[in-house]
Motif scaffolding. Structure first.
Motif, PDB file in Angstrom:
ATOM      1  N   LEU A   1       0.826  -1.200   0.000  1.00  8.40           N
ATOM      2  CA  LEU A   1       0.000   0.000   0.000  1.00  8.40           C
ATOM      3  C   LEU A   1       0.867   1.260   0.000  1.00  8.40           C
ATOM      4  CD1 LEU A   1      -2.854  -1.039   2.446  1.00  8.40           C
ATOM      5  CD2 LEU A   1      -3.053  -0.629  -0.023  1.00  8.40           C
TER       6      LEU A   1
ATOM      7  N   HIS B   1       2.234   1.747  -3.491  1.00  5.12           N
ATOM      8  CA  HIS B   1       1.221   2.355  -4.366  1.00  5.12           C
ATOM      9  C   HIS B   1       1.158   3.859  -4.119  1.00  5.12           C
ATOM     10  CE1 HIS B   1      -1.358  -0.920  -6.249  1.00  5.12           C
ATOM     11  NE2 HIS B   1      -0.332  -1.547  -5.703  1.00  5.12           N
TER      12      HIS B   1
ATOM     13  N   SER C   1      -6.257   2.135  -4.029  1.00  5.30           N
ATOM     14  CA  SER C   1      -5.583   0.862  -3.780  1.00  5.30           C
ATOM     15  C   SER C   1      -6.195   0.127  -2.596  1.00  5.30           C
ATOM     16  CB  SER C   1      -4.093   1.094  -3.501  1.00  5.30           C
ATOM     17  OG  SER C   1      -3.478   1.705  -4.609  1.00  5.30           O
TER      18      SER C   1
ATOM     19  N   GLY D   1      -8.415  -2.472  -5.009  1.00 10.10           N
ATOM     20  CA  GLY D   1      -7.078  -2.720  -5.546  1.00 10.10           C
ATOM     21  C   GLY D   1      -7.051  -3.093  -7.016  1.00 10.10           C
TER      22      GLY D   1
ATOM     23  N   TRP E   1       1.247 -11.146 -10.044  1.00  8.62           N
ATOM     24  CA  TRP E   1       1.524  -9.945  -9.260  1.00  8.62           C
ATOM     25  C   TRP E   1       3.019  -9.635  -9.249  1.00  8.62           C
ATOM     26  CZ3 TRP E   1       4.233  -9.515  -4.545  1.00  8.62           C
ATOM     27  CH2 TRP E   1       4.203  -8.249  -3.980  1.00  8.62           C
TER      28      TRP E   1
END
Length: 113
Positions: free
Chosen positions: A20, A23, A47, A51, A90
């Motif tokens: 987080l 981001h 986010s 997300g 990811w």
């Protein structure tokens, strides 16, 4: 300039909390570069709340910032589809987005810490 490996490891170790922050930092840095796109706080809220939207928005913002800096786009919103690939998606997404951002910052004179 950040190491994608460090981003991945810290995100795993902190159970997503560093992710987080990452981001937030990525949105903030690209927004501050030319005052375009989503700011850090708004990016963090997106986010946190949804997300999946951030997974498409972040590579788009990095790509657009690269274009405005005179570089090839390299990543765009379609890269968000990578996170749908189980386990490795990811990781690939983080590596591609962070490397694109690193190239942008290095072209502007930044060096790795």
């Amino acid at each position: 300039v950040r190491s994608p490996l460090v981003v991945i490891l810290l995100s795993i170790i902190t159970l997503g909390i560093y992710g987080l922050y990452w981001h937030y930092a990525m949105f903030k840095e690209t927004n501050e570069y030319d005052n375009e796109g989503v700011s850090g706080i708004v990016g963090l809220l997106i986010s946190f709340v949804c997300g999946i939207i951030a997974a498409f928005l972040l590579p788009w913002q990095v790509g657009e910032t690269r274009k405005r800096a005179g570089l090839a786009e390299r990543v765009n919103a379609i890269y968000g589809l990578l996170i749908l690939i189980p386990f490795v998606g990811w990781i690939v997404w983080v590596v591609l987005v962070q490397n694109a951002a690193n190239e942008l910052w290095e072209s502007q004179g930044a060096v790795a810490a």
